[in-house]
Design a protein around this motif. Sequence first.
Motif, PDB file in Angstrom:
ATOM      1  N   LEU A 217      -2.143  80.618 -30.029  1.00  0.00           N
ATOM      2  CA  LEU A 217      -1.653  81.409 -31.159  1.00  0.00           C
ATOM      3  C   LEU A 217      -2.762  82.291 -31.729  1.00  0.00           C
ATOM      4  CD1 LEU A 217       0.663  78.852 -33.004  1.00  0.00           C
ATOM      5  CD2 LEU A 217       1.250  80.562 -31.272  1.00  0.00           C
ATOM      6  N   LEU A 218      -3.987  81.796 -31.698  1.00  0.00           N
ATOM      7  CA  LEU A 218      -5.108  82.623 -32.137  1.00  0.00           C
ATOM      8  C   LEU A 218      -5.352  83.774 -31.161  1.00  0.00           C
ATOM      9  CD1 LEU A 218      -7.649  79.938 -33.405  1.00  0.00           C
ATOM     10  CD2 LEU A 218      -6.417  81.610 -34.783  1.00  0.00           C
ATOM     11  N   VAL A 219      -5.170  83.516 -29.864  1.00  0.00           N
ATOM     12  CA  VAL A 219      -5.299  84.580 -28.860  1.00  0.00           C
ATOM     13  C   VAL A 219      -4.268  85.671 -29.115  1.00  0.00           C
ATOM     14  CG1 VAL A 219      -4.882  85.111 -26.414  1.00  0.00           C
ATOM     15  CG2 VAL A 219      -6.373  83.217 -27.035  1.00  0.00           C
ATOM     16  N   PHE A 220      -3.019  85.272 -29.315  1.00  0.00           N
ATOM     17  CA  PHE A 220      -1.967  86.256 -29.548  1.00  0.00           C
ATOM     18  C   PHE A 220      -2.214  87.021 -30.849  1.00  0.00           C
ATOM     19  CE2 PHE A 220       0.779  82.865 -27.330  1.00  0.00           C
ATOM     20  CZ  PHE A 220       0.303  83.266 -26.091  1.00  0.00           C
ATOM     21  N   THR A 221      -2.657  86.307 -31.881  1.00  0.00           N
ATOM     22  CA  THR A 221      -2.934  86.955 -33.162  1.00  0.00           C
ATOM     23  C   THR A 221      -4.087  87.937 -33.036  1.00  0.00           C
ATOM     24  OG1 THR A 221      -2.179  84.974 -34.341  1.00  0.00           O
ATOM     25  CG2 THR A 221      -3.510  86.545 -35.585  1.00  0.00           C
ATOM     26  N   GLY A 222      -5.160  87.523 -32.343  1.00  0.00           N
ATOM     27  CA  GLY A 222      -6.303  88.411 -32.164  1.00  0.00           C
ATOM     28  C   GLY A 222      -5.953  89.639 -31.357  1.00  0.00           C
ATOM     29  N   THR A 223      -5.157  89.456 -30.303  1.00  0.00           N
ATOM     30  CA  THR A 223      -4.730  90.589 -29.486  1.00  0.00           C
ATOM     31  C   THR A 223      -3.949  91.593 -30.312  1.00  0.00           C
ATOM     32  OG1 THR A 223      -4.634  89.242 -27.481  1.00  0.00           O
ATOM     33  CG2 THR A 223      -3.346  91.265 -27.478  1.00  0.00           C
ATOM     34  N   TYR A 224      -2.989  91.106 -31.075  1.00  0.00           N
ATOM     35  CA  TYR A 224      -2.125  92.004 -31.839  1.00  0.00           C
ATOM     36  C   TYR A 224      -2.876  92.686 -32.974  1.00  0.00           C
ATOM     37  CZ  TYR A 224       2.078  93.801 -34.059  1.00  0.00           C
ATOM     38  OH  TYR A 224       3.013  94.640 -34.589  1.00  0.00           O
ATOM     39  N   LEU A 225      -3.607  91.898 -33.757  1.00  0.00           N
ATOM     40  CA  LEU A 225      -4.336  92.474 -34.890  1.00  0.00           C
ATOM     41  C   LEU A 225      -5.443  93.415 -34.419  1.00  0.00           C
ATOM     42  CD1 LEU A 225      -4.658  89.463 -37.380  1.00  0.00           C
ATOM     43  CD2 LEU A 225      -3.179  91.466 -37.561  1.00  0.00           C
ATOM     44  N   GLY A 226      -6.169  93.029 -33.356  1.00  0.00           N
ATOM     45  CA  GLY A 226      -7.241  93.890 -32.858  1.00  0.00           C
ATOM     46  C   GLY A 226      -6.714  95.232 -32.396  1.00  0.00           C
ATOM     47  N   SER A 227      -5.622  95.228 -31.658  1.00  0.00           N
ATOM     48  CA  SER A 227      -5.033  96.480 -31.189  1.00  0.00           C
ATOM     49  C   SER A 227      -4.504  97.312 -32.341  1.00  0.00           C
ATOM     50  CB  SER A 227      -3.910  96.183 -30.189  1.00  0.00           C
ATOM     51  OG  SER A 227      -4.414  95.537 -29.049  1.00  0.00           O
ATOM     52  N   ALA A 228      -3.896  96.635 -33.327  1.00  0.00           N
ATOM     53  CA  ALA A 228      -3.342  97.360 -34.472  1.00  0.00           C
ATOM     54  C   ALA A 228      -4.455  98.012 -35.298  1.00  0.00           C
ATOM     55  CB  ALA A 228      -2.533  96.410 -35.344  1.00  0.00           C
ATOM     56  N   VAL A 229      -5.563  97.300 -35.477  1.00  0.00           N
ATOM     57  CA  VAL A 229      -6.682  97.857 -36.245  1.00  0.00           C
ATOM     58  C   VAL A 229      -7.263  99.086 -35.566  1.00  0.00           C
ATOM     59  CG1 VAL A 229      -9.051  97.423 -37.011  1.00  0.00           C
ATOM     60  CG2 VAL A 229      -7.279  95.721 -37.434  1.00  0.00           C
ATOM     61  N   VAL A 230      -7.493  99.005 -34.243  1.00  0.00           N
ATOM     62  CA  VAL A 230      -8.037 100.154 -33.513  1.00  0.00           C
ATOM     63  C   VAL A 230      -7.077 101.327 -33.588  1.00  0.00           C
ATOM     64  CG1 VAL A 230      -8.679 101.009 -31.221  1.00  0.00           C
ATOM     65  CG2 VAL A 230      -9.414  98.741 -31.955  1.00  0.00           C
ATOM     66  N   ALA A 231      -5.791 101.088 -33.378  1.00  0.00           N
ATOM     67  CA  ALA A 231      -4.802 102.168 -33.454  1.00  0.00           C
ATOM     68  C   ALA A 231      -4.757 102.756 -34.858  1.00  0.00           C
ATOM     69  CB  ALA A 231      -3.421 101.642 -33.045  1.00  0.00           C
ATOM     70  N   GLN A 232      -4.811 101.912 -35.877  1.00  0.00           N
ATOM     71  CA  GLN A 232      -4.790 102.384 -37.256  1.00  0.00           C
ATOM     72  C   GLN A 232      -5.980 103.319 -37.540  1.00  0.00           C
ATOM     73  OE1 GLN A 232      -2.476 101.459 -39.601  1.00  0.00           O
ATOM     74  NE2 GLN A 232      -3.417 102.314 -41.441  1.00  0.00           N
ATOM     75  N   LEU A 233      -7.157 102.970 -37.053  1.00  0.00           N
ATOM     76  CA  LEU A 233      -8.355 103.783 -37.301  1.00  0.00           C
ATOM     77  C   LEU A 233      -8.295 105.129 -36.588  1.00  0.00           C
ATOM     78  CD1 LEU A 233     -11.113 101.019 -36.985  1.00  0.00           C
ATOM     79  CD2 LEU A 233     -10.261 102.085 -39.097  1.00  0.00           C
ATOM     80  N   LEU A 234      -7.577 105.181 -35.470  1.00  0.00           N
ATOM     81  CA  LEU A 234      -7.545 106.396 -34.680  1.00  0.00           C
ATOM     82  C   LEU A 234      -6.367 107.313 -34.981  1.00  0.00           C
ATOM     83  CD1 LEU A 234      -8.591 104.893 -31.233  1.00  0.00           C
ATOM     84  CD2 LEU A 234      -9.987 106.317 -32.719  1.00  0.00           C
ATOM     85  N   LEU A 235      -5.386 106.812 -35.721  1.00  0.00           N
ATOM     86  CA  LEU A 235      -4.219 107.648 -36.046  1.00  0.00           C
ATOM     87  C   LEU A 235      -4.574 108.701 -37.094  1.00  0.00           C
ATOM     88  CD1 LEU A 235      -1.216 105.142 -36.116  1.00  0.00           C
ATOM     89  CD2 LEU A 235      -1.481 107.150 -34.650  1.00  0.00           C
TER      90      LEU A 235
END
Length: 436
Positions: free
Chosen positions: A418-436
Motif C-alpha cells: 500500500l505504501l508502494v502504491f501510495t508513493g507511486t501515485y503521489l510521486g507522479s501527481a506531484v511531478v505532474a502538478q509542478l510541470l503543468l
Amino acid sequence: MNAANRASPLDLLRLHVLVVILSLIAEWIGIIKIPLGVGTLLLLPLFYAFLLAIALNPHLSRRVHPLVPPRLSTAASPIILIAIMPFIARFGSTIGPSIDQIISAGPALILQELGNLGTMLIALPFAVLVLKMGRESIGATYSIAREPNIAIISDRYGLKGPEGIGVMGVYVVGTMFGTLWFALMAGFLGSAGWFDPRALAMACGVGSGSMVAACSGALAEAVPAMREELLAFAGASNLLTYATGLYVSLFIALPVAEWLYKRLSVRKGAGAGVDVEAPDTASVADTAAEPRPEQQLGHTAAMLAAVCAVGWITNVVSSGTLWGALPGMIILYVMSLIGLVITRIVPFYLPAIAWISLVSILMTLPFFPGSAWLVEQLSQVNFLAIVTPVLAYAGFALSQQEFSMFRRTGWKLVLVSLLVFTGTYLGSAVVAQLLL
C-alpha cells in the motif's frame, strides 16, 4: 491450462452469467460517498463486484463449489486481460478529441513517470528500518510490481531469491487490492482539491489496465465536470508508461533502490530479512506459458464478444436505456479486434492494449473520416460500467497460490504494498502538478 481443468462452453457461460449478476447487484448499490475531512471516500460499483466475486471464489471456500467449481476460477484468469480491452479502447477514444490539450501538457505527461521513484522514498525506508526486511524490500518497492517489473527482477535476480519474493508478494497484493486502493486514493484526492485534477489523472497511468481503469473512474466521479478531459489525460499517460515505464524501472528505479537499500541497511544493521516464504512460481510459469490473446485470435474474438455483451448489459442498467450503448460497444469490439490483429502481424512486440489504445486514438482524431459520429456513439458507453465486470472476473480469478501467499506474508507485505502504491501515485501527481 491442464485439459482436465479446462472449462467447457457451459462453464464459460456460467461464469459470464455470474459476472453479469454480480455486476448488476453492484450497479444497483451504486456509488456511496463517505465524507472524510477535506475529501470524500468514494465506494464504486467495481468495489462491490470485486468483493462479491471474492466471496464466491472457489479457492476461498469449498461450500461454493457446486455453484463455482475451481475450473471457473482458472478460466476467469485469462479473461481479465480480454475484458479490459474495451475499456482501453474507450480510453483511447477520449484522447483523440482532446489531442490539443494533451500536446500542450506534453512535458508533464512525459516526466511524471519519474514520480514513480516516490515508491522508494516512502516504502523502502519503512520496509528496511521499521519492518527489518532484507533484500526482498528491493523487489517489493522499486515499482508497483506488474508483469514487466516481474520480468526485470526475474532476469536480474531470479524469482526464487529474496528480490523475487518481494516483487511477487507486492504483485499478489496488487492483484487482490491494488485496483481498489488506487480508486480510493484518486476519489479522495480528487474531492480534496489539493491537486490539479489533470495531474491526478496523469498519475493514474501506471501501466496496469485494471488499476488505471479504477483510478481514472473514481477521479471522473469526483470531478464530473472534467470527466472526458481526465480520461484523456489518464489514457495518454498510461500509453506513455508502456513506452517509457520499463526503461525507467530498469535503468533508474532499480539502481536507485539498490543504492538506497545499501545505505539504509548499513545504517540500521538490517539485512537479515523477514520470515517470508518463497512464492509458488509454478503459477507464474503456467501464466507465462498461456498463449497471448493475439496468438489465438478466434478464441479471443469469441471471448471479447462475450465480455462486450456483459459490458452492454451493465451499461443498460447504468444508463436505463436498452439500445443507447449498443453501437458504442460494437465500435469498441471492432477497435479491440483491430488492435489484436496489428499485435499479431507487426514484427516487434508491443502489448495488445497499447495497440488498441493507438487504434482508438487514431479513429477519433478530428481529421479521421466519421470521427464525430464515432465519438458521439462512444459517449453513450459508461466507462465505469465496463470496468465493474472486469473486477468481478478478477475476484473469481484469484488462485489458491495467491490466497496462500497472502496468508503467509500477512500484514507486512500488505503495508509495504500500500505504501508502494501510495508513493507511486503521489510521486507522479506531484511531478505532474509542478510541470503543468
